[in-house]
Design an enzyme around this catalytic site. Sequence first.
Site, mmCIF file in Angstrom:
data_model
loop_
_atom_site.group_PDB
_atom_site.id
_atom_site.type_symbol
_atom_site.label_atom_id
_atom_site.label_comp_id
_atom_site.label_asym_id
_atom_site.label_seq_id
_atom_site.Cartn_x
_atom_site.Cartn_y
_atom_site.Cartn_z
ATOM 1 N N LYS A 10 75.348 12.193 114.063
ATOM 2 C CA LYS A 10 75.735 10.896 114.412
ATOM 3 C C LYS A 10 76.644 10.721 113.543
ATOM 4 C CE LYS A 10 71.093 9.490 116.201
ATOM 5 N NZ LYS A 10 70.179 8.153 116.326
ATOM 6 N N TYR A 50 72.130 7.023 126.285
ATOM 7 C CA TYR A 50 70.908 6.393 125.730
ATOM 8 C C TYR A 50 70.355 5.429 127.012
ATOM 9 C CZ TYR A 50 71.244 7.762 121.033
ATOM 10 O OH TYR A 50 71.106 8.448 120.075
ATOM 11 N N ASN A 113 70.520 6.733 111.668
ATOM 12 C CA ASN A 113 69.507 7.763 111.021
ATOM 13 C C ASN A 113 70.081 9.305 110.961
ATOM 14 O OD1 ASN A 113 69.370 7.969 113.701
ATOM 15 N ND2 ASN A 113 67.322 7.683 113.710
ATOM 16 N N HIS A 116 70.081 13.157 115.758
ATOM 17 C CA HIS A 116 69.039 12.813 117.103
ATOM 18 C C HIS A 116 68.744 14.213 117.527
ATOM 19 C CE1 HIS A 116 68.130 11.524 121.221
ATOM 20 N NE2 HIS A 116 68.553 12.698 121.553
ATOM 21 N N GLU A 127 69.311 15.949 128.539
ATOM 22 C CA GLU A 127 70.492 15.684 127.635
ATOM 23 C C GLU A 127 71.394 16.855 127.474
ATOM 24 O OE1 GLU A 127 67.893 12.417 124.555
ATOM 25 O OE2 GLU A 127 68.180 14.625 123.912
#
Length: 136
Positions: A10, A50, A113, A116, A127
């Site tokens: 990310k 998302y 975080n 993913h 995905e």
Amino acid sequence: MKEKTLAIIKPDAVKKRIIGKIISRIEEEDFEIREMKMLWLTKEEAKGFYVVHKDKPFYDSLTDFMSSGRIVVMILERENAIAHWRKVMGATDPALAEPGTLRHSYGFSIERNAVHGSDSPQTAEWEINYFFPKTQ
Ligand code: CMP
């Protein structure tokens, strides 16, 4: 049986210059990197990825964050890839992640975080197709 999962490094982790550390860990964990590319998502692309979270209170902030800088997206393959990658990442909230997991080491918050991973075979297929439509 070998399985594929989608992994994302990310924007927070890319900005921290720890792409290399994360990829080293991926290789140490016996994943094969089948596809990999760097992207800078638009807000609309982040919202599309998302979309499952569209009714969550964090959707707008999450998609702002995910379109705030470059990301690295990868297809990882090994035995039990989905569960294994989730174990290597650790809990969504870095504060709750086990020592030794990527999110414990590199995550900043439940939103920022670092990485993913897909959470089920159905999600992985969806995905992977979102970012690598020709590899299906
Ligand atoms: P990820 O595994 O990419 O899946 C959905 C993402 O939403 C998650 O990691 C976090 O980045 C973010 N997220 C999940 N829960 C929350 C929350 N309570 N507040 C803010 N962001 C969240």
